[in-house]
Design a protein around this motif. Sequence first.
Motif, short mmCIF file in Angstrom:
data_model
loop_
_atom_site.label_atom_id
_atom_site.label_comp_id
_atom_site.label_asym_id
_atom_site.label_seq_id
_atom_site.Cartn_x
_atom_site.Cartn_y
_atom_site.Cartn_z
N ASN A 65 137.78 38.79 23.24
CA ASN A 65 137.26 37.52 22.77
C ASN A 65 136.42 36.81 23.82
OD1 ASN A 65 138.48 37.74 20.26
ND2 ASN A 65 140.36 36.83 21.00
N ASP A 66 136.68 37.14 25.08
CA ASP A 66 135.89 36.55 26.16
C ASP A 66 135.95 37.43 27.40
OD1 ASP A 66 138.39 36.05 27.30
OD2 ASP A 66 138.27 33.90 27.06
N VAL A 67 134.97 37.23 28.28
CA VAL A 67 134.91 37.97 29.54
C VAL A 67 134.46 37.02 30.64
CG1 VAL A 67 134.44 40.22 28.50
CG2 VAL A 67 132.55 38.77 29.13
N VAL A 68 134.90 37.28 31.85
CA VAL A 68 134.49 36.51 33.01
C VAL A 68 133.58 37.40 33.84
CG1 VAL A 68 135.27 35.33 35.10
CG2 VAL A 68 136.60 35.13 32.98
N LEU A 69 132.39 36.88 34.13
CA LEU A 69 131.37 37.66 34.82
C LEU A 69 130.66 36.82 35.87
CD1 LEU A 69 129.56 39.00 31.64
CD2 LEU A 69 131.08 40.33 33.09
N ASP A 70 129.98 37.51 36.77
CA ASP A 70 129.05 36.85 37.66
C ASP A 70 127.96 36.21 36.80
OD1 ASP A 70 127.92 36.53 40.46
OD2 ASP A 70 126.27 37.52 39.40
N GLU A 71 127.49 35.05 37.17
CA GLU A 71 126.54 34.33 36.33
C GLU A 71 125.26 35.12 36.08
OE1 GLU A 71 124.51 29.93 35.87
OE2 GLU A 71 125.45 30.45 37.78
N SER A 72 124.75 35.82 37.08
CA SER A 72 123.50 36.57 36.89
C SER A 72 123.69 37.70 35.87
CB SER A 72 122.98 37.11 38.22
OG SER A 72 123.89 38.03 38.78
N LEU A 73 124.83 38.36 35.88
CA LEU A 73 125.11 39.41 34.90
C LEU A 73 125.24 38.81 33.50
CD1 LEU A 73 125.69 42.34 34.22
CD2 LEU A 73 128.07 41.94 34.83
N ALA A 74 125.91 37.68 33.40
CA ALA A 74 126.06 37.01 32.10
C ALA A 74 124.71 36.60 31.53
CB ALA A 74 126.97 35.80 32.24
N LEU A 75 123.83 36.06 32.36
CA LEU A 75 122.51 35.64 31.89
C LEU A 75 121.67 36.84 31.47
CD1 LEU A 75 121.72 32.80 34.45
CD2 LEU A 75 122.47 32.57 32.07
N SER A 76 121.81 37.94 32.19
CA SER A 76 121.11 39.16 31.81
C SER A 76 121.61 39.66 30.46
CB SER A 76 121.31 40.23 32.89
OG SER A 76 120.76 41.45 32.50
N TRP A 77 122.91 39.65 30.27
CA TRP A 77 123.49 40.09 28.99
C TRP A 77 123.02 39.18 27.86
CZ3 TRP A 77 126.34 38.34 24.96
CH2 TRP A 77 126.86 39.30 24.11
N LEU A 78 123.01 37.86 28.09
CA LEU A 78 122.56 36.93 27.06
C LEU A 78 121.10 37.17 26.68
CD1 LEU A 78 124.30 33.65 28.25
CD2 LEU A 78 124.75 34.88 26.11
N ALA A 79 120.27 37.53 27.65
CA ALA A 79 118.87 37.84 27.35
C ALA A 79 118.78 39.05 26.43
CB ALA A 79 118.09 38.08 28.65
N GLN A 80 119.60 40.06 26.66
CA GLN A 80 119.64 41.22 25.77
C GLN A 80 120.17 40.83 24.39
OE1 GLN A 80 121.99 43.93 28.35
NE2 GLN A 80 120.43 45.41 27.72
N ALA A 81 121.21 40.03 24.37
CA ALA A 81 121.83 39.62 23.10
C ALA A 81 120.84 38.84 22.25
CB ALA A 81 123.07 38.78 23.38
N ALA A 82 120.00 38.05 22.87
CA ALA A 82 119.03 37.24 22.14
C ALA A 82 117.96 38.09 21.46
CB ALA A 82 118.37 36.24 23.09
N GLN A 83 117.83 39.35 21.86
CA GLN A 83 116.85 40.25 21.25
C GLN A 83 117.36 40.90 19.96
OE1 GLN A 83 113.72 40.29 22.54
NE2 GLN A 83 114.62 38.75 23.87
N VAL A 84 118.66 40.82 19.73
CA VAL A 84 119.26 41.42 18.52
C VAL A 84 119.04 40.47 17.34
CG1 VAL A 84 121.42 42.24 17.48
CG2 VAL A 84 120.97 42.64 19.91
N PRO A 85 118.56 40.99 16.21
CA PRO A 85 118.35 40.14 15.03
C PRO A 85 119.63 39.38 14.65
CG PRO A 85 117.43 42.31 14.64
CD PRO A 85 118.19 42.39 15.94
#
Length: 78
Positions: free
Chosen positions: A34-54
């Motif tokens: 349900n949740d994960v704790v990450l380094d902020e730069s990794l989280a922001l990178s993941w969010l950028a990928q997630a935003a590309q998914v329809p």
Amino acid sequence: MVRLAIDFENPASEWWESGGRDLWDSLAEGFDNNDVVLDESLALSWLAQAAQVPGWKGGPEYAPHPVNLKELDPDEEV
């Protein structure tokens, strides 16, 4: 460190079915899913990928995305 968490108030079935589930599972492996704790730069990178998914955008104003970023509480143990 930051937390990425599923926003259960966002009805983003398109995102989950269009690759979001696989993207989330690749990140959440070994966590409670349900949740994960990450380094902020990794989280922001993941969010950028997630935003590309329809389906990433289009949720209600109070829950615009299927996964959100939260700051950790300073007293929280990780």
